[in-house]
Design a protein around this motif. Structure first.
Motif, PDB file in Angstrom:
ATOM      1  N   LEU A  86      11.436  12.285  -2.753  1.00 30.06           N
ATOM      2  CA  LEU A  86      12.062  12.598  -4.030  1.00 30.06           C
ATOM      3  C   LEU A  86      11.464  13.895  -4.549  1.00 30.06           C
ATOM      4  O   LEU A  86      10.245  13.982  -4.777  1.00 30.06           O
ATOM      5  CB  LEU A  86      11.839  11.459  -5.037  1.00 30.06           C
ATOM      6  N   HIS A  87      12.347  14.879  -4.693  1.00 36.26           N
ATOM      7  CA  HIS A  87      11.918  16.224  -5.091  1.00 36.26           C
ATOM      8  C   HIS A  87      10.915  16.753  -4.066  1.00 36.26           C
ATOM      9  O   HIS A  87      11.279  16.967  -2.907  1.00 36.26           O
ATOM     10  CB  HIS A  87      11.351  16.203  -6.511  1.00 36.26           C
ATOM     11  N   GLU A  88       9.642  16.940  -4.426  1.00 37.15           N
ATOM     12  CA  GLU A  88       8.649  17.467  -3.498  1.00 37.15           C
ATOM     13  C   GLU A  88       7.611  16.416  -3.110  1.00 37.15           C
ATOM     14  O   GLU A  88       6.562  16.754  -2.549  1.00 37.15           O
ATOM     15  CB  GLU A  88       7.944  18.674  -4.122  1.00 37.15           C
ATOM     16  N   THR A  89       7.907  15.167  -3.430  1.00 37.54           N
ATOM     17  CA  THR A  89       6.933  14.097  -3.173  1.00 37.54           C
ATOM     18  C   THR A  89       7.421  13.204  -2.035  1.00 37.54           C
ATOM     19  O   THR A  89       8.532  12.681  -2.082  1.00 37.54           O
ATOM     20  CB  THR A  89       6.726  13.235  -4.428  1.00 37.54           C
ATOM     21  N   LEU A  90       6.568  13.054  -1.028  1.00 34.68           N
ATOM     22  CA  LEU A  90       6.847  12.157   0.073  1.00 34.68           C
ATOM     23  C   LEU A  90       6.030  10.888  -0.130  1.00 34.68           C
ATOM     24  O   LEU A  90       4.828  10.940  -0.393  1.00 34.68           O
ATOM     25  CB  LEU A  90       6.507  12.797   1.410  1.00 34.68           C
TER      26      LEU A  90
ATOM     27  N   GLY B 100      -4.421  13.278   3.979  1.00 35.41           N
ATOM     28  CA  GLY B 100      -5.530  12.707   4.730  1.00 35.41           C
ATOM     29  C   GLY B 100      -6.546  12.024   3.827  1.00 35.41           C
ATOM     30  O   GLY B 100      -7.052  10.946   4.150  1.00 35.41           O
ATOM     31  N   SER B 101      -6.845  12.652   2.679  1.00 32.04           N
ATOM     32  CA  SER B 101      -7.809  12.055   1.743  1.00 32.04           C
ATOM     33  C   SER B 101      -7.280  10.739   1.178  1.00 32.04           C
ATOM     34  O   SER B 101      -8.002   9.745   1.083  1.00 32.04           O
ATOM     35  CB  SER B 101      -8.094  13.038   0.604  1.00 32.04           C
ATOM     36  N   ARG B 102      -6.003  10.745   0.825  1.00 32.10           N
ATOM     37  CA  ARG B 102      -5.401   9.538   0.281  1.00 32.10           C
ATOM     38  C   ARG B 102      -5.335   8.444   1.349  1.00 32.10           C
ATOM     39  O   ARG B 102      -5.565   7.261   1.061  1.00 32.10           O
ATOM     40  CB  ARG B 102      -3.991   9.861  -0.225  1.00 32.10           C
ATOM     41  N   SER B 103      -5.063   8.815   2.590  1.00 30.07           N
ATOM     42  CA  SER B 103      -5.010   7.850   3.678  1.00 30.07           C
ATOM     43  C   SER B 103      -6.367   7.212   3.910  1.00 30.07           C
ATOM     44  O   SER B 103      -6.470   5.999   4.139  1.00 30.07           O
ATOM     45  CB  SER B 103      -4.529   8.529   4.959  1.00 30.07           C
ATOM     46  N   MET B 104      -7.447   8.003   3.826  1.00 28.85           N
ATOM     47  CA  MET B 104      -8.793   7.463   4.010  1.00 28.85           C
ATOM     48  C   MET B 104      -9.141   6.483   2.891  1.00 28.85           C
ATOM     49  O   MET B 104      -9.764   5.432   3.120  1.00 28.85           O
ATOM     50  CB  MET B 104      -9.813   8.595   4.058  1.00 28.85           C
ATOM     51  N   ALA B 105      -8.712   6.794   1.689  1.00 29.21           N
ATOM     52  CA  ALA B 105      -8.961   5.880   0.570  1.00 29.21           C
ATOM     53  C   ALA B 105      -8.232   4.560   0.767  1.00 29.21           C
ATOM     54  O   ALA B 105      -8.793   3.477   0.532  1.00 29.21           O
ATOM     55  CB  ALA B 105      -8.542   6.541  -0.742  1.00 29.21           C
ATOM     56  N   LEU B 106      -6.977   4.638   1.211  1.00 26.52           N
ATOM     57  CA  LEU B 106      -6.225   3.412   1.463  1.00 26.52           C
ATOM     58  C   LEU B 106      -6.812   2.630   2.630  1.00 26.52           C
ATOM     59  O   LEU B 106      -6.840   1.391   2.610  1.00 26.52           O
ATOM     60  CB  LEU B 106      -4.755   3.741   1.757  1.00 26.52           C
ATOM     61  N   SER B 107      -7.298   3.328   3.643  1.00 26.13           N
ATOM     62  CA  SER B 107      -7.894   2.644   4.787  1.00 26.13           C
ATOM     63  C   SER B 107      -9.135   1.873   4.382  1.00 26.13           C
ATOM     64  O   SER B 107      -9.448   0.834   4.953  1.00 26.13           O
ATOM     65  CB  SER B 107      -8.250   3.654   5.889  1.00 26.13           C
ATOM     66  N   GLY B 108      -9.855   2.399   3.375  1.00 21.59           N
ATOM     67  CA  GLY B 108     -11.018   1.672   2.881  1.00 21.59           C
ATOM     68  C   GLY B 108     -10.628   0.469   2.056  1.00 21.59           C
ATOM     69  O   GLY B 108     -11.207  -0.613   2.194  1.00 21.59           O
TER      70      GLY B 108
ATOM     71  N   TRP C 267       0.847  -1.184   0.000  1.00 17.74           N
ATOM     72  CA  TRP C 267       0.000   0.000   0.000  1.00 17.74           C
ATOM     73  C   TRP C 267       0.889   1.243   0.000  1.00 17.74           C
ATOM     74  O   TRP C 267       1.824   1.350   0.796  1.00 17.74           O
ATOM     75  CB  TRP C 267      -0.912   0.001   1.233  1.00 17.74           C
ATOM     76  N   HIS C 268       0.584   2.190  -0.892  1.00 17.24           N
ATOM     77  CA  HIS C 268       1.439   3.366  -1.084  1.00 17.24           C
ATOM     78  C   HIS C 268       0.639   4.643  -0.854  1.00 17.24           C
ATOM     79  O   HIS C 268      -0.498   4.771  -1.331  1.00 17.24           O
ATOM     80  CB  HIS C 268       2.010   3.393  -2.504  1.00 17.24           C
ATOM     81  N   LEU C 269       1.257   5.541  -0.134  1.00 18.84           N
ATOM     82  CA  LEU C 269       0.701   6.891   0.041  1.00 18.84           C
ATOM     83  C   LEU C 269       1.762   7.874  -0.443  1.00 18.84           C
ATOM     84  O   LEU C 269       2.827   7.987   0.176  1.00 18.84           O
ATOM     85  CB  LEU C 269       0.343   7.134   1.502  1.00 18.84           C
ATOM     86  N   ALA C 270       1.496   8.558  -1.548  1.00 24.89           N
ATOM     87  CA  ALA C 270       2.480   9.473  -2.130  1.00 24.89           C
ATOM     88  C   ALA C 270       1.772  10.766  -2.531  1.00 24.89           C
ATOM     89  O   ALA C 270       0.868  10.747  -3.375  1.00 24.89           O
ATOM     90  CB  ALA C 270       3.163   8.835  -3.334  1.00 24.89           C
ATOM     91  N   GLU C 271       2.156  11.875  -1.924  1.00 20.17           N
ATOM     92  CA  GLU C 271       1.581  13.187  -2.239  1.00 20.17           C
ATOM     93  C   GLU C 271       2.685  14.242  -2.178  1.00 20.17           C
ATOM     94  O   GLU C 271       3.761  14.013  -1.613  1.00 20.17           O
ATOM     95  CB  GLU C 271       0.470  13.543  -1.253  1.00 20.17           C
ATOM     96  N   ASP C 272       2.390  15.398  -2.770  1.00 18.18           N
ATOM     97  CA  ASP C 272       3.357  16.495  -2.782  1.00 18.18           C
ATOM     98  C   ASP C 272       3.409  17.198  -1.435  1.00 18.18           C
ATOM     99  O   ASP C 272       2.395  17.319  -0.733  1.00 18.18           O
ATOM    100  CB  ASP C 272       2.991  17.512  -3.863  1.00 18.18           C
ATOM    101  N   LEU C 273       4.604  17.699  -1.109  1.00 17.31           N
ATOM    102  CA  LEU C 273       4.801  18.462   0.122  1.00 17.31           C
ATOM    103  C   LEU C 273       4.482  19.929  -0.168  1.00 17.31           C
ATOM    104  O   LEU C 273       5.286  20.662  -0.748  1.00 17.31           O
ATOM    105  CB  LEU C 273       6.232  18.301   0.618  1.00 17.31           C
ATOM    106  N   VAL C 274       3.304  20.367   0.252  1.00 19.74           N
ATOM    107  CA  VAL C 274       2.832  21.742   0.013  1.00 19.74           C
ATOM    108  C   VAL C 274       2.715  22.449   1.355  1.00 19.74           C
ATOM    109  O   VAL C 274       2.157  21.880   2.303  1.00 19.74           O
ATOM    110  CB  VAL C 274       1.465  21.732  -0.703  1.00 19.74           C
TER     111      VAL C 274
END
Length: 558
Positions: free
Chosen positions: A403-407, A535-543, A282-289
């Protein structure tokens, strides 16, 4: 090697506190440990271990020159494990999660010692009743060798022919005793040469029966949960001249230290060796804003996120309800080294950053922060559950990369199933149903001896060669263990065939994933990162993780 204060100080490896009797701790008293240890006491055909191999790891039974000297399963297993785990020139070992490998090795050493004591007596029998009367010994061994060669097939007609060979040999022996072609001294010598090996067989049978009963009892006790202790006094040096005992003690200490190493190996589709194949990811990858557009993100590193996740994972065993739940997990930082899928050996890291097979903390932190792309080792945080008395090992690995701006936060599931059922099979006494003498319509169970005629001959023939194992391996054959070798994963089945084990593996994914995401999002929020999309991506993965199904995640469809 020099001695100091009653113990040996070697220029090489020595992690132990000094000469002491190796004892199996509480960690070794598990079903998986005792099942593997019981193999050292078994008297089954050595080929049975090939049935226990899984699709990734294959043992090999080498055929010898004489089938009469062929080892059985217990003899071959104990010898192979001793050489592989304690040999001076041995290759690095794969950790055996869920068991105590030292306890298994100790039982192998104890079984070897019991058989060596038996072989000492059998060698004396062979010298008195065989070597002195060598022509008769050669005759009888030739008869039994021909019998084994004929009886090797499952054909019933061949089996009957094998019995005929023994009967014919006996008739020839009787005729030779009654009417010998020699006179005087040689006549009596030839008669004695035919009879003495037979008398030696009766003596050897009593010796073999006593040892077989001891091995049978230990095999049964281990699988019944009792677990007779393994006695290996040869591992305790009593004076400075006992270098063999000191080497054995250091070998056991080295084995324990390597078992606790925090370095593991990833072998492509085989997964991480010793942890089982990867069944889910399971992967959670989003930009650091930045949370505030007018401010920059507070500087942080991957290690800061990992450390927060580590602290939260320690709370997994606690819950709001008193309904059982997770046992206390093992939470460790792992350094994963890639090796080839068909690699025959692995090489553990060495250098100033490694101490007693343990990669030091500062090096772990450096790898976590810097080695995230390209060649080199990788860092994973692992939470491991050992369940079902060591028969099931669930490992969830977490890695954080920037990597770059993505965690990116990745959680992967690994499951190591129970040891093959071959090792959990209890011994059964040899019995036969016979009719009663008077009430012939009724039957009774007759207990047969543990040792048969052919087995006594085999053991007696092998005994003189046990003092030089390489020659015995050449003549009788041996067992070669699968490489890279680890006691636990070499004979592990998939847990998915067992409903409750499969449920445990799948259920562990959801709470671990949520704890990881919650801890990571908290660190991001504290450092000024906008966590809305995380948070939105985490909720999707939790489902999605609630409907987790095991897959071969390391087999890419490309």
């Amino acid at each position: 090697m020099r001695w100091r204060w009653g113990r040996a100080v070697s220029d090489g490896f020595d992690f132990s506190p000094g000469a002491q009797v190796p004892l199996s701790g509480a960690a070794g008293q598990t079903a998986a440990t005792q099942a593997l240890a019981s193999a050292a006491y078994r008297d089954r055909p050595v080929e049975e271990i090939l049935k226990a191999d899984n699709e990734w790891h294959q043992s090999k039974v080498s055929a010898g020159r004489l089938s009469l000297l062929k080892p059985n399963l217990g003899e071959a297993f104990a010898r192979a494990v001793q050489d592989r785990m304690l040999g001076g020139a041995r290759k690095p070992l794969i950790q055996s999660f869920g068991i105590d490998p030292q306890a298994v090795v100790e039982h192998c050493l104890a079984a070897i010692r019991i058989r060596k004591e038996r072989d000492t007596w059998l060698t004396a029998v062979m010298a008195l009743c065989g070597l002195i009367f060598l022509p008769g010994l050669v005759f009888w061994l030739l008869v039994f060798q021909i019998r084994r060669m004929v009886d090797r097939t499952d054909n019933k007609r061949a089996s009957g022919l094998a019995t005929t060979v023994l009967v014919v040999g006996g008739i020839l022996a009787v005729l030779f005793v009654l009417k010998t072609p020699f006179d005087g001294f040689w006549a009596w010598y030839t008669r004695a040469a035919v009879i003495a090996p037979v008398l030696g067989w009766f003596w050897a049978k009593r010796i073999c029966e006593r040892t077989a009963q001891d091995l049978f009892t230990r095999w049964e006790s281990l699988l019944s949960g009792g677990g007779l202790g393994a006695k290996i006094p040869e591992a305790v040096p009593t004076d400075p001249n006992e270098t063999a005992a000191e080497r054995l003690r250091q070998g056991l200490a080295r084995l324990t230290a390597e078992q606790h190493s925090n370095s593991v190996f990833y072998a492509g589709p085989k997964g991480i060796l010793g942890m089982g194949t990867r069944w889910g990811s399971w992967h959670l990858a989003e930009d650091l804003v930045p949370k505030d557009p007018d401010k920059e993100i507070h500087p942080f590193r991957s290690w800061d996120v990992i450390r927060a996740i580590h602290d939260q994972l320690r709370m997994l065993e606690r819950g709001p309800l008193h309904t059982g739940g997770f046992p206390k997990p093992s939470i460790r930082h792992w350094i994963v080294t890639p090796v080839g899928e068909n690699a025959g050996a692995v090489a553990r890291p060495t250098g100033t950053d490694v101490d007693a097979f343990q990669i030091k903390q500062h090096e772990i932190q450096r790898i976590c922060n810097e080695q995230q792309f390209g060649s080199g080792d990788r860092h994973y945080l692992g939470v491991q559950f050992t369940l079902w008395d060591g028969q099931l090992v669930i490992t969830m690995l977490i890695t954080v990369t920037v990597l770059h701006e993505t965690l990116r936060i990745e959680v992967t599931g690994h499951a190591l199933g129970p040891v093959n059922s071959l090792f959990t099979t209890k011994p059964s006494p040899k019995t036969k149903q016979v009719s009663k003498a008077i009430r012939f319509w009724e039957t009774t169970t007759k207990k047969l001896p543990l040792i048969e005629t052919d087995e006594v001959v085999r053991l007696a023939a092998r005994a003189p060669f046990t003092w030089y194992p390489p020659l015995l391996d050449f003549l009788g054959g041996k067992l070669t263990l699968p490489e890279p070798f680890g006691l636990r994963h070499a004979w592990a089945d998939q847990p998915w065939r067992h409903r409750f084990m499969a449920d445990d593996a799948l259920r562990a994914a959801t709470p671990v994933l949520r704890v990881v995401h919650a801890a990571a999002i908290k660190v991001l929020d504290e450092n000024g990162v906008d966590t809305t999309r995380f948070g939105s991506r985490s909720m999707a993965l939790s489902g999605s993780v609630q409907d987790a199904t095991p897959k071969k995640a390391d087999l890419y469809d490309a």
